[in-house]
Design a protein around this motif. Structure first.
Motif, PDB file in Angstrom:
ATOM      1  N   HIS A  32       0.711  -1.286  -0.194  1.00  0.00           N
ATOM      2  CA  HIS A  32      -0.120  -0.211  -0.127  1.00  0.00           C
ATOM      3  C   HIS A  32       0.747   1.159  -0.392  1.00  0.00           C
ATOM      4  N   LEU A  33       1.874   1.179   1.144  1.00  0.00           N
ATOM      5  CA  LEU A  33       2.719   2.452   1.184  1.00  0.00           C
ATOM      6  C   LEU A  33       3.506   2.876  -0.407  1.00  0.00           C
ATOM      7  N   SER A  34       3.613   1.692  -1.175  1.00  0.00           N
ATOM      8  CA  SER A  34       4.594   2.006  -1.899  1.00  0.00           C
ATOM      9  C   SER A  34       3.908   2.055  -3.532  1.00  0.00           C
ATOM     10  N   GLU A  35       2.912   1.969  -3.399  1.00  0.00           N
ATOM     11  CA  GLU A  35       1.359   2.251  -4.610  1.00  0.00           C
ATOM     12  C   GLU A  35       1.558   4.109  -3.788  1.00  0.00           C
ATOM     13  N   ALA A  36       1.265   4.736  -2.655  1.00  0.00           N
ATOM     14  CA  ALA A  36       1.124   5.525  -2.483  1.00  0.00           C
ATOM     15  C   ALA A  36       2.452   6.521  -3.445  1.00  0.00           C
ATOM     16  N   LYS A  37       3.565   6.064  -2.709  1.00  0.00           N
ATOM     17  CA  LYS A  37       4.915   6.859  -3.198  1.00  0.00           C
ATOM     18  C   LYS A  37       5.333   6.696  -5.037  1.00  0.00           C
ATOM     19  N   LYS A  38       4.439   5.796  -5.523  1.00  0.00           N
ATOM     20  CA  LYS A  38       4.519   5.570  -6.992  1.00  0.00           C
ATOM     21  C   LYS A  38       3.205   6.312  -7.130  1.00  0.00           C
TER      22      LYS A  38
END
Lengths: 332, 332
Positions: free
Chosen positions: A116-122
């Motif tokens: 989830h956090l990596s999606e947000a970052k992307k």
């Protein structure tokens, strides 16, 4: 009330909060693990204790079990063994149902959170990249418009210059026209980039990030539910065996109640009663009536004095109470 | 059925049996003492465990107790402390009500047993002494009777001796008469000693020793009763605290049931909601309509790009989510 809407600008907080939630699960697993180690250690000590006090096969203690007060102690040791088995079960079930289960779940949650956090970052990086394009486009428009204005001023100046040729004026006008055209194109590009950015920004703040935050909220709520279940199991594991532990304790109490002191006294009698009569009066040996004098020197038929009744004399010939010899005071 | 009658000739057995009974009490006390040590050790480990996981005053963990899933863990630790207190109580009560009580009683019984056995020994020694007197008296009678017979034979021989003087005969007859008189006196003494001995022997076998043996039996039965009570206390000490332990466990279960994941999500919102609106569209800055050009160089009022939403940038000026600064995306 959801994080996606209410905490749209609190990504840092959500990041820390979900991490702290996972830390709590990890801490709880560690806590339960240490508790199971304590339980195992406790159970091991109880096992050793009962083993230490249990009689060896064929030992004196085992023979004494004919007496209810000796047997009761062995019964208590047996119940203690069952009791210990239940404590071991507590440790085992806590380990399997809480530690292993939650550790597995924790790994899944860690993966999910990372995703989830990596999606947000992307999404953020993509928006930043679009913003940079917008910024570049805007700066180009500003620069080009300045150039166009400069070119327009230049054309105006040339137009009013008495020394300028018609060709000069025409050239300057063309230049100004071209510059204006370029600036218009940049303006259009800027407008289009702005539209693209605003669309993406809207998507970012109203759709993408709320979705990520809501998923993190959902994940956190699932974590809490699972952890709460783990909390409940902590006590329930023990509550589950309490009836059996209660039965062990009841068994011990009953074993104490069953001790019969009168009966134990009777058992000793049954085991050791010789059946002989107590010695009667010693008879008068009247030498004056001419009894066999030789017999007075023989040990047979002659009172040799009260026999070793208290068992302190270790000289075997005097120990008439030896169960196997079955010789009583009647020999007197 | 009592030992005094049935086991009148089994003093050795009674001696060993009562000793073995006291040994059992001693062994049981030792067993319970070791059990209490295990319980104390167990309780100590549980105490250390809860202490280790309890939050320090004013720590991050304590602050996180606004969340029910964090608070529940602390509640479990508190219940564990109460639980541990009950385990300590078990150890304490076992020590006081079983170990100390039985040890005291054991000392009394040891004294009592010693007294009974010493009485038995005294009675036996007295009977033995009387027997020796009887034996001496009997031997003297036998010896004196032999002397009297010898003297009678001698007098008869002298009487039939043709060479003997009347004085010789008279002297021999007097000698024989005297010897017979002495022998008669010894016979009377022997008879009197025999009567005395038989009376004492009867007293010994039918009154004194049965009394001692019955007292030992009574003592042994009291010992068994007390020990049986000690057996019952062993389990009852724990059964007594089981309802409270059950309440602690119920409390832990309830604490798990009270965890509210939805509410915890709301608490995070209430704590960290900035209240700011999400950024709207970035406006078009139309240089061609002559906006203040200077503003395009200023950072104020100009979109500076999507802010550090993921909190990875540690540059404070970019961290708009810092709770204290309360600056949101509305500055865009």
């Amino acid at each position: 009330m959801d994080w996606g809407t209410e905490l749209w600008d609190q990504c840092d907080i959500i990041d820390k909060h979900t991490q702290s939630g996972l830390d709590l699960v990890e801490k709880y697993v560690k806590f339960v693990k240490e508790r199971t180690e304590i339980e195992q250690n406790y159970a091991k000590q109880l096992r050793n204790l009962t083993k230490k006090y249990s009689p060896k096969r064929g030992s004196k203690e085992e023979q004494e079990c004919r007496f209810s007060n000796h047997q009761a102690f062995l019964d208590i040791l047996n119940e203690m063994n069952d009791y210990t088995g239940q404590r071991e079960l507590i440790a085992e079930n806590m380990m399997i149902n809480i530690c292993i289960e939650l550790t597995k779940y924790l790994q899944e949650l860690k993966q999910e959170r990372k995703m989830h956090l990596s999606e947000a970052k992307k999404a953020q990086q993509s928006l930043e990249s679009t913003y940079k394009q917008l910024d570049n486009s805007k700066k180009r428009f500003e620069r080009e418009w300045r150039e166009a204005e400069k070119a327009a001023q230049c054309a105006e100046k040339t137009d009013q210059d008495l020394n300028a040729t018609k060709a000069d004026v025409e050239k300057a006008k063309q230049q100004a026209h071209m510059r204006t055209h370029i600036a218009e194109e940049c303006k259009n590009d800027y407008a289009s980039q702005l539209q693209k950015y605003n669309k993406e920004q809207n998507q970012f703040y109203f759709t993408d990030m709320p979705l990520v935050f809501n998923r993190l909220q959902d994940m956190d709520e699932r974590r809490i539910k699972k952890l709460a279940h783990g909390y409940i199991l902590f006590a329930d594991t023990e509550r589950h065996v309490m009836p059996i532990i209660g039965k062990c304790l009841e068994g011990m109490t009953r074993t104490g109640t069953n001790v019969n002191e009168r009966n134990d006294s009777v058992v000793l009698i049954e085991q050791h009663k010789s059946g002989f009569e107590r010695p009667g009066d010693v008879e008068f040996e009247d030498y004056s009536q001419g009894i066999n004098r030789a017999s007075s020197d023989s040990s047979l038929g002659t009172p040799k004095g009260p026999l070793e009744l208290l068992g302190k004399n270790k000289n075997k010939t005097f120990r008439l109470f030896n169960k196997k010899s079955k010789v009583g005071f009647t020999t007197l």
